[in-house]
Structures are given as structure tokens and as C-alpha cells.
Design a protein around this motif. Sequence first.
Motif, PDB file in Angstrom:
ATOM      1  N   UNK A 194      -6.276 -39.033   1.681  1.00 25.87           N
ATOM      2  CA  UNK A 194      -5.365 -40.150   1.939  1.00 25.87           C
ATOM      3  C   UNK A 194      -3.890 -39.789   1.780  1.00 25.87           C
ATOM      4  N   UNK A 195      -3.575 -38.974   0.766  1.00 24.63           N
ATOM      5  CA  UNK A 195      -2.169 -38.606   0.528  1.00 24.63           C
ATOM      6  C   UNK A 195      -1.642 -37.726   1.660  1.00 24.63           C
ATOM      7  N   UNK A 196      -2.450 -36.786   2.116  1.00 26.07           N
ATOM      8  CA  UNK A 196      -2.013 -35.922   3.207  1.00 26.07           C
ATOM      9  C   UNK A 196      -1.848 -36.720   4.498  1.00 26.07           C
ATOM     10  N   UNK A 197      -2.770 -37.608   4.758  1.00 28.93           N
ATOM     11  CA  UNK A 197      -2.675 -38.422   5.967  1.00 28.93           C
ATOM     12  C   UNK A 197      -1.461 -39.337   5.922  1.00 28.93           C
ATOM     13  N   UNK A 198      -1.190 -39.898   4.759  1.00 31.09           N
ATOM     14  CA  UNK A 198      -0.037 -40.797   4.627  1.00 31.09           C
ATOM     15  C   UNK A 198       1.274 -40.074   4.891  1.00 31.09           C
ATOM     16  N   UNK A 199       1.316 -38.781   4.580  1.00 31.47           N
ATOM     17  CA  UNK A 199       2.530 -37.986   4.793  1.00 31.47           C
ATOM     18  C   UNK A 199       2.577 -37.378   6.195  1.00 31.47           C
ATOM     19  N   UNK A 200       1.545 -37.616   6.997  1.00 27.43           N
ATOM     20  CA  UNK A 200       1.526 -37.088   8.364  1.00 27.43           C
ATOM     21  C   UNK A 200       1.304 -35.597   8.432  1.00 27.43           C
ATOM     22  N   UNK A 201       0.537 -35.057   7.484  1.00 27.58           N
ATOM     23  CA  UNK A 201       0.296 -33.611   7.412  1.00 27.58           C
ATOM     24  C   UNK A 201      -1.036 -33.276   8.076  1.00 27.58           C
ATOM     25  N   UNK A 202      -1.050 -32.224   8.864  1.00 28.34           N
ATOM     26  CA  UNK A 202      -2.290 -31.781   9.495  1.00 28.34           C
ATOM     27  C   UNK A 202      -3.291 -31.394   8.414  1.00 28.34           C
ATOM     28  N   UNK A 203      -4.490 -31.937   8.499  1.00 31.64           N
ATOM     29  CA  UNK A 203      -5.483 -31.713   7.457  1.00 31.64           C
ATOM     30  C   UNK A 203      -6.052 -30.301   7.516  1.00 31.64           C
ATOM     31  N   UNK A 204      -6.423 -29.769   6.366  1.00 26.16           N
ATOM     32  CA  UNK A 204      -7.106 -28.475   6.335  1.00 26.16           C
ATOM     33  C   UNK A 204      -8.428 -28.551   7.101  1.00 26.16           C
ATOM     34  N   UNK A 205      -8.972 -27.399   7.448  1.00 26.59           N
ATOM     35  CA  UNK A 205     -10.241 -27.361   8.152  1.00 26.59           C
ATOM     36  C   UNK A 205     -11.020 -26.132   7.702  1.00 26.59           C
ATOM     37  N   UNK A 206     -12.326 -26.214   7.807  1.00 25.70           N
ATOM     38  CA  UNK A 206     -13.172 -25.116   7.347  1.00 25.70           C
ATOM     39  C   UNK A 206     -12.946 -23.851   8.165  1.00 25.70           C
ATOM     40  N   UNK A 207     -13.061 -22.723   7.471  1.00 21.89           N
ATOM     41  CA  UNK A 207     -12.874 -21.396   8.062  1.00 21.89           C
ATOM     42  C   UNK A 207     -11.469 -21.193   8.608  1.00 21.89           C
ATOM     43  N   UNK A 208     -10.499 -21.855   7.969  1.00 20.02           N
ATOM     44  CA  UNK A 208      -9.107 -21.605   8.344  1.00 20.02           C
ATOM     45  C   UNK A 208      -8.671 -20.245   7.817  1.00 20.02           C
ATOM     46  N   UNK A 209      -7.701 -19.631   8.467  1.00 15.87           N
ATOM     47  CA  UNK A 209      -7.231 -18.309   8.064  1.00 15.87           C
ATOM     48  C   UNK A 209      -6.170 -18.447   6.970  1.00 15.87           C
ATOM     49  N   UNK A 219      -0.431 -32.104  -7.224  1.00 15.84           N
ATOM     50  CA  UNK A 219      -0.822 -31.101  -6.239  1.00 15.84           C
ATOM     51  C   UNK A 219      -1.850 -31.721  -5.296  1.00 15.84           C
ATOM     52  N   UNK A 220      -1.741 -31.415  -4.019  1.00 17.82           N
ATOM     53  CA  UNK A 220      -2.598 -32.053  -3.015  1.00 17.82           C
ATOM     54  C   UNK A 220      -3.908 -31.296  -2.766  1.00 17.82           C
ATOM     55  N   UNK A 221      -3.972 -30.046  -3.130  1.00 11.83           N
ATOM     56  CA  UNK A 221      -5.176 -29.234  -2.890  1.00 11.83           C
ATOM     57  C   UNK A 221      -5.305 -28.208  -3.987  1.00 11.83           C
ATOM     58  N   UNK A 222      -6.527 -27.998  -4.451  1.00  9.34           N
ATOM     59  CA  UNK A 222      -6.760 -26.935  -5.424  1.00  9.34           C
ATOM     60  C   UNK A 222      -8.163 -26.379  -5.280  1.00  9.34           C
ATOM     61  N   UNK A 223      -8.396 -25.255  -5.965  1.00 12.51           N
ATOM     62  CA  UNK A 223      -9.694 -24.613  -5.923  1.00 12.51           C
ATOM     63  C   UNK A 223     -10.705 -25.322  -6.792  1.00 12.51           C
ATOM     64  N   UNK A 224     -11.971 -25.165  -6.462  1.00 15.67           N
ATOM     65  CA  UNK A 224     -13.064 -25.719  -7.259  1.00 15.67           C
ATOM     66  C   UNK A 224     -14.324 -24.935  -6.945  1.00 15.67           C
ATOM     67  N   UNK A 225     -15.274 -24.997  -7.847  1.00 16.63           N
ATOM     68  CA  UNK A 225     -16.560 -24.346  -7.628  1.00 16.63           C
ATOM     69  C   UNK A 225     -17.604 -25.395  -7.284  1.00 16.63           C
ATOM     70  N   UNK A 226     -18.724 -24.943  -6.784  1.00 15.36           N
ATOM     71  CA  UNK A 226     -19.831 -25.852  -6.505  1.00 15.36           C
ATOM     72  C   UNK A 226     -20.222 -26.601  -7.782  1.00 15.36           C
ATOM     73  N   UNK A 227     -20.167 -25.902  -8.912  1.00  7.00           N
ATOM     74  CA  UNK A 227     -20.557 -26.508 -10.171  1.00  7.00           C
ATOM     75  C   UNK A 227     -19.546 -27.450 -10.767  1.00  7.00           C
ATOM     76  N   UNK A 228     -18.286 -27.311 -10.394  1.00  5.65           N
ATOM     77  CA  UNK A 228     -17.255 -28.154 -11.013  1.00  5.65           C
ATOM     78  C   UNK A 228     -16.718 -29.242 -10.106  1.00  5.65           C
ATOM     79  N   UNK A 229     -17.011 -29.169  -8.812  1.00  2.75           N
ATOM     80  CA  UNK A 229     -16.360 -30.083  -7.876  1.00  2.75           C
ATOM     81  C   UNK A 229     -16.809 -31.524  -8.070  1.00  2.75           C
ATOM     82  N   UNK A 230     -18.011 -31.729  -8.587  1.00  3.20           N
ATOM     83  CA  UNK A 230     -18.450 -33.093  -8.871  1.00  3.20           C
ATOM     84  C   UNK A 230     -17.579 -33.754  -9.920  1.00  3.20           C
ATOM     85  N   UNK A 231     -17.154 -32.976 -10.925  1.00  2.00           N
ATOM     86  CA  UNK A 231     -16.273 -33.510 -11.952  1.00  2.00           C
ATOM     87  C   UNK A 231     -14.910 -33.841 -11.373  1.00  2.00           C
ATOM     88  N   UNK A 232     -14.440 -33.028 -10.439  1.00  7.72           N
ATOM     89  CA  UNK A 232     -13.157 -33.289  -9.782  1.00  7.72           C
ATOM     90  C   UNK A 232     -13.248 -34.584  -8.980  1.00  7.72           C
TER      91      UNK A 232
END
Length: 447
Positions: A173-188, A286-299
Motif C-alpha cells: 500500500x505504501x509503495x502504491x500510494x507513492x506511485x512507485x513501480x512494485x517489485x517483481x519476482x526474479x528481478x535483477x 523502510x519499505x522493503x527488507x529481507x526475510x526468511x521462510x521461517x521468519x516471514x510469518x512473524x513479519x
Amino acid sequence: MKQRPSWFKSLSVTMIAAAVGLTGCSSGKQAEQAVVTPQASSSAATTAPASGKAAKLKIMWWGTQARHDATLKALELYTQQVPNVTFTPEYTAWDGFWEKLPTLAASNSIPDVLQMDAAYIQSYVKRGQLADLSDMDLNGIVDPKILENVKINGKLYGVPLSLNGQGMVYNKPELEAAGIKLPFNNWTYDDFFAFAKEARAKLPKDKYPIDDLTNIWDWYQYYQTAQGKGPIFQDGTKFNLDKDTWFQFQNIYAQFRKDGVVPSAEMQLSFKENDPKLDSLAAGKVMMRGASVGSVGAVESLLPGKLVVNSNPIGPKGGGWAQSTIFLSVGANSSNKDQAKQFIKWFVSNQEAGKVLGTTRGIPINETIFKSIEPTLSKGDLFGKQMLNAAKEKALPFYPAPPGSEDFVKTYKTEMEAVMFGKQTLEQAYTTITEKGKDAEAKLNKK
């Protein structure tokens, strides 16, 4: 314990249960399982393996109390199905496990079956203390690509138990509100850096696109491996910090600090992962950060309904990683290798066992078992599966810091924090980091 960013520490300790931390029984606690009359079953999913000769298997693992309880129930279930195999279990928290195992190894008394971690398995294999499990037929149970990623010198020394991986999560929602192109999978990486620059231009000054993780050695290693330069410690011993690639990466972040693309050093080091007020993402800094499969549920629980998972940036060779980091291995000196292998295969393929074990070791490695328990999973568990799906298409193998390189990891963090605060140059940091890496290499090759 291995020094990693807090979102990364959870990876090899536990998966879904990582968010609640580790609690356990004393390392000396043992409880022998009684022999129980087997229960008949016509279901192929619950058919026990051929029993073979009688055996009492010593088994050892680490984890939470929930993992302990579930595993003991699974052992009891196995004895019900295979009455001539009983168990002498020993279980503890992470620290207790890794304090005791070296003592057992030194006396050639490693258990018949033991839990093993990706950061330690190579050192035990190198010393000849784990049995080769390559002859186990895991067809239809474990994805062949996952098995290839966890082999050591072409051989299998641990059967993976659960799926894990690392990716990113962002506030849609925050990225969309600012008019920022959203990330996408397998981006370089070029896409990732372009996203950071665009977001900096469009976000309020007190909000940042990404974290500054240049003090975390793993974050740079993702970049180096994605470029095809290999891990920082090749084969767990050879120091391999590619100078040109390292400076290329660090100079990009140096410019990001000047341009305010990332938080200041003071702010960055004040963040605390998964804390409702101090988490960089949850606090809205911060609008984006790293997470693991095991921790992302808590995020996700911190910002319910607002977050989307995404893959790590990729390079010519791929990016991030997605595989198991937790295994069951067999002691090289075990006199019950065949029974141990039969048990391990059952452990990862039997649906009754899968229901008992749930996600106490993360997302089950066997897709059939995962589907059977999927309706009972929490939203956090399912969010972890989404991250795994995003990460695995272009994933590289998992390359942890080998045991014995702790000083290198600590030095890397200290030196790069000095750079972040402007107290020294990248050239100075590189010199010190390289010296410490070569010291680690010398120590690792003496083992």
C-alpha cells in the motif's frame, strides 16, 4: 551460535517456529520409548517399512518444546508400526546440542540418527563422522534439485526435512500510494537498485526504500554468488572474496548513503527485527527488507494484509537461495545403518508422521505431506510457503559461514559499520576483512 542478521539466524535453528525462539530440555534428558503392539492400517500412506532386525536407535535433535513433543510422538508411532525398533532419544536447545555433539564425535559415539544443520554438516562429513546416504531411494519424496543442492562432493549425507529459503517482503500500500513501480519476482540487481533510486525520489524524506545491510557479510555474498563468483568460503575452507565485485557492490551502497536512499548508520543499527516498534518495516521507516521462510510469518503479523513477498534480486547465475538447511543424518559408526535409513525415509514420507510433526521443523520437504496439513496451517505458515515459491525458481545453494570463521564474520561486521559511520574507507575495510578471511582459511585447513 552463527552470527547472522536476525532475519537470517532463524534459518537453520528452526523454520516456522523461529519467530518464537528456542526453548528446550536439558541435553541429558532421555526417555526410552516402549514397544507397543502395531496398529493395522490399509492406507499406503501409513504403511511401515520392512522391519528387518531388531534395533534400539539412539536419536538426537535440537529445537523448541513443541518440536520435542511432536518428535517423541512420531517415534512412538514408528514403534507402533515397527515394533522391533525402539528409540533412545536425546533432545535439547540449539546451544546444548552443539556443545555436546563434538564430545560425542571425539569419542566415536555419535548417535545412530541425528539432526544436522547446513552450517555444520560439511565439517562432520570431512572428519568421516556421517554415513553416506546416497543409496536411499527418495524418488517422489524429495525434489531431485533440492537433493543435488545439499550433496557434498556428489554424495548425500543428510536427508532434508523441510523447505527453507530467503527473499524479501515489501509494504504494497505504501509503495502504491507513492506511485512507485512494485517489485517483481526474479528481478535483477539492476532492477533492485533502480527501484531503490525511484522510491527515494518519490517517498517522503523520513521513509527509505531499503535497509543498509552492508555490515552483514551474507548480504554481499548473495551478490557475489549471483554474479557467478562463488561463495566467500568455497568448499567450506577456501577464502574467496572477489575484490572487483566487492568494491562494485560497496560503492553502490556508499552512493546510496550519500543520497539518502538507505537510513543513516545510527538509524539502521537501532532497528530490531520483528519488534513492533523497532522493526524497520513495521515502524514504517523502510519499505522493503529481507526475510526468511521461517521468519516471514512473524513479519506479516506486524503489518497484516499489507505485505507482499518477493524474490531476492538475481544475477547471471541466479539469486538468493531456497533449500533445506536442516537434515537427519546417520552416524558413520552406527551398527544400525539400515534401520536408521528406513526410519529416516519414513520420517519424511509417512502422512501420519507428517500430521504429528506439523511445521515444528518448518514446511515439510514432502509436498504430499504439506498438502495434507495445509488446511490446518496458520496464515503465517502459508505466508512462508508463498515466500518459498517466490524464492525457489532461480535459487542458488545455501552457503553458510563454516564453523571456525566466527572471527571473520565479527570482523566483517565491525569494519563495515566503521565504513557506514564514515570512520574509515572501503579500502581500509577491505584490507582488514581480507586479512581476517585468510586467517580463517588457515585455521579451517588445519582441521
